[in-house]
Design a protein around this motif. Structure first.
Motif, PDB file in Angstrom:
ATOM      1  N   ALA A   1      38.557  45.001  45.857  1.00  0.00           N
ATOM      2  CA  ALA A   1      38.577  46.364  46.376  1.00  0.00           C
ATOM      3  C   ALA A   1      37.391  47.208  45.934  1.00  0.00           C
ATOM      4  CB  ALA A   1      39.876  47.059  45.961  1.00  0.00           C
ATOM      5  N   ALA A   2      36.875  46.984  44.737  1.00  0.00           N
ATOM      6  CA  ALA A   2      35.837  47.864  44.186  1.00  0.00           C
ATOM      7  C   ALA A   2      34.649  47.978  45.149  1.00  0.00           C
ATOM      8  CB  ALA A   2      35.363  47.313  42.844  1.00  0.00           C
ATOM      9  N   PRO A   3      34.098  49.207  45.291  1.00  0.00           N
ATOM     10  CA  PRO A   3      34.399  50.455  44.576  1.00  0.00           C
ATOM     11  C   PRO A   3      35.480  51.329  45.221  1.00  0.00           C
ATOM     12  CG  PRO A   3      32.473  50.781  45.926  1.00  0.00           C
ATOM     13  CD  PRO A   3      32.895  49.351  46.139  1.00  0.00           C
ATOM     14  N   TRP A   4      36.273  50.778  46.121  1.00  0.00           N
ATOM     15  CA  TRP A   4      37.426  51.515  46.623  1.00  0.00           C
ATOM     16  C   TRP A   4      38.434  51.725  45.502  1.00  0.00           C
ATOM     17  CZ3 TRP A   4      37.219  53.465  51.453  1.00  0.00           C
ATOM     18  CH2 TRP A   4      36.325  52.883  52.362  1.00  0.00           C
ATOM     19  N   TYR A   5      39.178  52.812  45.565  1.00  0.00           N
ATOM     20  CA  TYR A   5      40.132  53.093  44.496  1.00  0.00           C
ATOM     21  C   TYR A   5      41.361  53.815  45.033  1.00  0.00           C
ATOM     22  CZ  TYR A   5      38.158  57.860  44.560  1.00  0.00           C
ATOM     23  OH  TYR A   5      37.735  59.105  44.934  1.00  0.00           O
ATOM     24  N   ASN A   6      42.305  54.014  44.176  1.00  0.00           N
ATOM     25  CA  ASN A   6      43.628  54.625  44.375  1.00  0.00           C
ATOM     26  C   ASN A   6      44.652  53.560  44.767  1.00  0.00           C
ATOM     27  OD1 ASN A   6      43.219  57.168  43.391  1.00  0.00           O
ATOM     28  ND2 ASN A   6      42.845  58.132  45.377  1.00  0.00           N
ATOM     29  N   ASN A   7      45.905  53.997  44.906  1.00  0.00           N
ATOM     30  CA  ASN A   7      47.013  53.042  44.924  1.00  0.00           C
ATOM     31  C   ASN A   7      47.123  52.205  46.185  1.00  0.00           C
ATOM     32  OD1 ASN A   7      47.799  55.175  46.544  1.00  0.00           O
ATOM     33  ND2 ASN A   7      49.845  55.401  45.660  1.00  0.00           N
ATOM     34  N   ALA A   8      46.346  52.510  47.229  1.00  0.00           N
ATOM     35  CA  ALA A   8      46.377  51.684  48.436  1.00  0.00           C
ATOM     36  C   ALA A   8      45.249  50.656  48.472  1.00  0.00           C
ATOM     37  CB  ALA A   8      46.305  52.557  49.682  1.00  0.00           C
ATOM     38  N   ALA A   9      44.450  50.577  47.402  1.00  0.00           N
ATOM     39  CA  ALA A   9      43.352  49.596  47.352  1.00  0.00           C
ATOM     40  C   ALA A   9      43.947  48.212  47.126  1.00  0.00           C
ATOM     41  CB  ALA A   9      42.370  49.962  46.245  1.00  0.00           C
ATOM     42  N   ASN A  10      43.942  47.387  48.158  1.00  0.00           N
ATOM     43  CA  ASN A  10      44.608  46.088  48.099  1.00  0.00           C
ATOM     44  C   ASN A  10      43.988  45.169  49.150  1.00  0.00           C
ATOM     45  OD1 ASN A  10      46.624  44.075  47.572  1.00  0.00           O
ATOM     46  ND2 ASN A  10      47.694  44.762  49.417  1.00  0.00           N
ATOM     47  N   VAL A  11      43.005  44.397  48.754  1.00  0.00           N
ATOM     48  CA  VAL A  11      42.277  43.533  49.683  1.00  0.00           C
ATOM     49  C   VAL A  11      43.012  42.202  49.832  1.00  0.00           C
ATOM     50  CG1 VAL A  11      40.100  42.345  50.141  1.00  0.00           C
ATOM     51  CG2 VAL A  11      40.091  44.635  49.142  1.00  0.00           C
ATOM     52  N   VAL A  12      43.213  41.788  51.091  1.00  0.00           N
ATOM     53  CA  VAL A  12      43.894  40.527  51.375  1.00  0.00           C
ATOM     54  C   VAL A  12      43.067  39.722  52.374  1.00  0.00           C
ATOM     55  CG1 VAL A  12      46.169  41.531  50.945  1.00  0.00           C
ATOM     56  CG2 VAL A  12      45.249  41.483  53.279  1.00  0.00           C
ATOM     57  N   ASP A  13      43.302  38.419  52.376  1.00  0.00           N
ATOM     58  CA  ASP A  13      42.646  37.508  53.318  1.00  0.00           C
ATOM     59  C   ASP A  13      43.632  37.209  54.440  1.00  0.00           C
ATOM     60  OD1 ASP A  13      41.274  35.566  54.679  1.00  0.00           O
ATOM     61  OD2 ASP A  13      40.884  34.303  52.926  1.00  0.00           O
ATOM     62  N   LEU A  14      43.297  37.620  55.666  1.00  0.00           N
ATOM     63  CA  LEU A  14      44.160  37.351  56.808  1.00  0.00           C
ATOM     64  C   LEU A  14      44.012  35.931  57.328  1.00  0.00           C
ATOM     65  CD1 LEU A  14      43.870  40.657  58.887  1.00  0.00           C
ATOM     66  CD2 LEU A  14      45.602  40.008  57.201  1.00  0.00           C
ATOM     67  N   GLY A  15      43.092  35.172  56.723  1.00  0.00           N
ATOM     68  CA  GLY A  15      42.862  33.795  57.127  1.00  0.00           C
ATOM     69  C   GLY A  15      41.414  33.546  57.483  1.00  0.00           C
ATOM     70  N   GLY A  16      40.878  32.446  56.998  1.00  0.00           N
ATOM     71  CA  GLY A  16      39.502  32.103  57.320  1.00  0.00           C
ATOM     72  C   GLY A  16      38.474  33.007  56.700  1.00  0.00           C
ATOM     73  N   GLY A  17      38.811  33.628  55.582  1.00  0.00           N
ATOM     74  CA  GLY A  17      37.865  34.530  54.928  1.00  0.00           C
ATOM     75  C   GLY A  17      37.730  35.875  55.603  1.00  0.00           C
ATOM     76  N   ASN A  18      38.713  36.255  56.394  1.00  0.00           N
ATOM     77  CA  ASN A  18      38.711  37.561  57.056  1.00  0.00           C
ATOM     78  C   ASN A  18      39.433  38.565  56.163  1.00  0.00           C
ATOM     79  OD1 ASN A  18      38.632  39.692  58.876  1.00  0.00           O
ATOM     80  ND2 ASN A  18      40.379  38.957  60.061  1.00  0.00           N
ATOM     81  N   PHE A  19      38.679  39.231  55.291  1.00  0.00           N
ATOM     82  CA  PHE A  19      39.265  40.157  54.325  1.00  0.00           C
ATOM     83  C   PHE A  19      39.399  41.559  54.922  1.00  0.00           C
ATOM     84  CE2 PHE A  19      37.419  36.828  51.694  1.00  0.00           C
ATOM     85  CZ  PHE A  19      38.452  36.575  50.796  1.00  0.00           C
ATOM     86  N   VAL A  20      40.537  42.185  54.663  1.00  0.00           N
ATOM     87  CA  VAL A  20      40.798  43.568  55.062  1.00  0.00           C
ATOM     88  C   VAL A  20      41.540  44.248  53.920  1.00  0.00           C
ATOM     89  CG1 VAL A  20      40.962  42.960  57.515  1.00  0.00           C
ATOM     90  CG2 VAL A  20      43.040  43.048  56.118  1.00  0.00           C
ATOM     91  N   ASN A  21      41.651  45.554  53.995  1.00  0.00           N
ATOM     92  CA  ASN A  21      42.516  46.255  53.043  1.00  0.00           C
ATOM     93  C   ASN A  21      43.886  46.452  53.678  1.00  0.00           C
ATOM     94  OD1 ASN A  21      42.314  47.914  50.307  1.00  0.00           O
ATOM     95  ND2 ASN A  21      43.670  49.029  51.700  1.00  0.00           N
ATOM     96  N   GLN A  22      44.922  46.094  52.926  1.00  0.00           N
ATOM     97  CA  GLN A  22      46.299  46.166  53.428  1.00  0.00           C
ATOM     98  C   GLN A  22      47.138  47.074  52.533  1.00  0.00           C
ATOM     99  OE1 GLN A  22      48.740  42.443  54.237  1.00  0.00           O
ATOM    100  NE2 GLN A  22      49.822  43.245  52.441  1.00  0.00           N
ATOM    101  N   ALA A  23      47.895  47.954  53.166  1.00  0.00           N
ATOM    102  CA  ALA A  23      48.870  48.775  52.444  1.00  0.00           C
ATOM    103  C   ALA A  23      50.182  48.718  53.202  1.00  0.00           C
ATOM    104  CB  ALA A  23      48.378  50.213  52.327  1.00  0.00           C
ATOM    105  N   ASN A  24      51.286  48.742  52.463  1.00  0.00           N
ATOM    106  CA  ASN A  24      52.611  48.745  53.075  1.00  0.00           C
ATOM    107  C   ASN A  24      53.406  49.890  52.466  1.00  0.00           C
ATOM    108  OD1 ASN A  24      54.939  48.157  54.447  1.00  0.00           O
ATOM    109  ND2 ASN A  24      55.498  46.388  53.198  1.00  0.00           N
ATOM    110  N   VAL A  25      53.684  50.908  53.266  1.00  0.00           N
ATOM    111  CA  VAL A  25      54.381  52.103  52.793  1.00  0.00           C
ATOM    112  C   VAL A  25      55.884  51.905  53.015  1.00  0.00           C
ATOM    113  CG1 VAL A  25      54.590  54.600  52.996  1.00  0.00           C
ATOM    114  CG2 VAL A  25      52.379  53.499  53.396  1.00  0.00           C
ATOM    115  N   GLY A  26      56.638  51.907  51.909  1.00  0.00           N
ATOM    116  CA  GLY A  26      58.072  51.662  51.999  1.00  0.00           C
ATOM    117  C   GLY A  26      58.889  52.877  52.350  1.00  0.00           C
ATOM    118  N   SER A  27      58.437  54.052  51.918  1.00  0.00           N
ATOM    119  CA  SER A  27      59.162  55.287  52.230  1.00  0.00           C
ATOM    120  C   SER A  27      58.164  56.406  52.471  1.00  0.00           C
ATOM    121  CB  SER A  27      60.117  55.669  51.088  1.00  0.00           C
ATOM    122  OG  SER A  27      59.412  55.849  49.877  1.00  0.00           O
TER     123      SER A  27
END
Length: 212
Positions: free
Chosen positions: A32-58
């Protein structure tokens, strides 16, 4: 031929001045760096396709779930703010708050509220900074006001450069009024491109017009 040579030269010269102010905007570092705060969460959607993912529960305040990155902006200047975003099929549709603003009090900001769907969309906004230079700036993604997934990718902030080109009429030996209007529109578009996309466009234009 003179017109396209002029165009290619002008676009090439402007490349060094219209750079993305965001670091790791495509998240391809895998972190994630230099992104910050509680939604900074980098994931691989497959094949090296990285995005930032957040899931808001409420749902709560928009800023309760936030992704930010500090950038250097100047009051009075206009910037093209662009990003890709989508949600998942289960969420279906939801909004976020996205824009540019201050990192500290009084937390002035210039924001938009796009609606996300499961189909990735590119959102682009021209933002003129009007809150001064007393506080440092940041890119803002606030996601806490609605539940569900938010995927963000390809974030860029590029200064919209003033174009003072004084086109002359074609009769007087200039580039021509119609060509001048077309050129202004094209240059405004390419200011939002990444350097790699920019160079690819130059290559395509050369193939299209190089033999004229």
């Amino acid at each position: 031929m003179k017109k396209i040579t002029f165009l290619l030269t002008l676009m090439t010269c402007s490349l060094g001045f219209a750079q993305n102010l965001v670091t790791n905007g495509d998240f391809q570092t895998g972190t994630a760096a230099p992104w910050y705060n509680n939604a900074a969460n980098v994931v691989d959607l497959g094949g090296g396709n990285f995005v930032n993912q957040a899931n808001v529960g409420s749902a709560g305040n928009p800023w309760d779930v936030n992704l930010s990155q500090e950038v250097l902006l100047e009051d009075g200047k206009t910037y093209k703010f662009t990003f890709d975003a989508f949600t998942d099929a289960t969420t279906g549709s939801r909004t976020i708050v996205a824009g540019l603003g201050q990192t500290g009090a009084p937390f002035a900001s210039l924001t938009f509220t796009p609606t996300l769907t499961p189909t990735p969309q590119t959102f682009s906004y021209d933002v003129t900074i009007n809150y001064g230079n007393a506080v440092t700036d940041r890119v803002i993604f606030d996601m806490g006001a609605a539940t569900g997934f938010v995927f963000i990718d390809n974030v860029s902030v590029v200064e919209v450069l003033p174009l003072v080109l004084g086109f002359e009429s074609s009769e007087s030996g200039g580039v021509g009024a119609e060509f001048g209007v077309w050129l202004l529109q094209l240059l405004k578009m390419v200011q939002g491109l990444t350097p790699l996309m920019y160079l690819k466009l130059l290559e395509i234009l050369h193939l299209m017009f190089g033999k004229v």
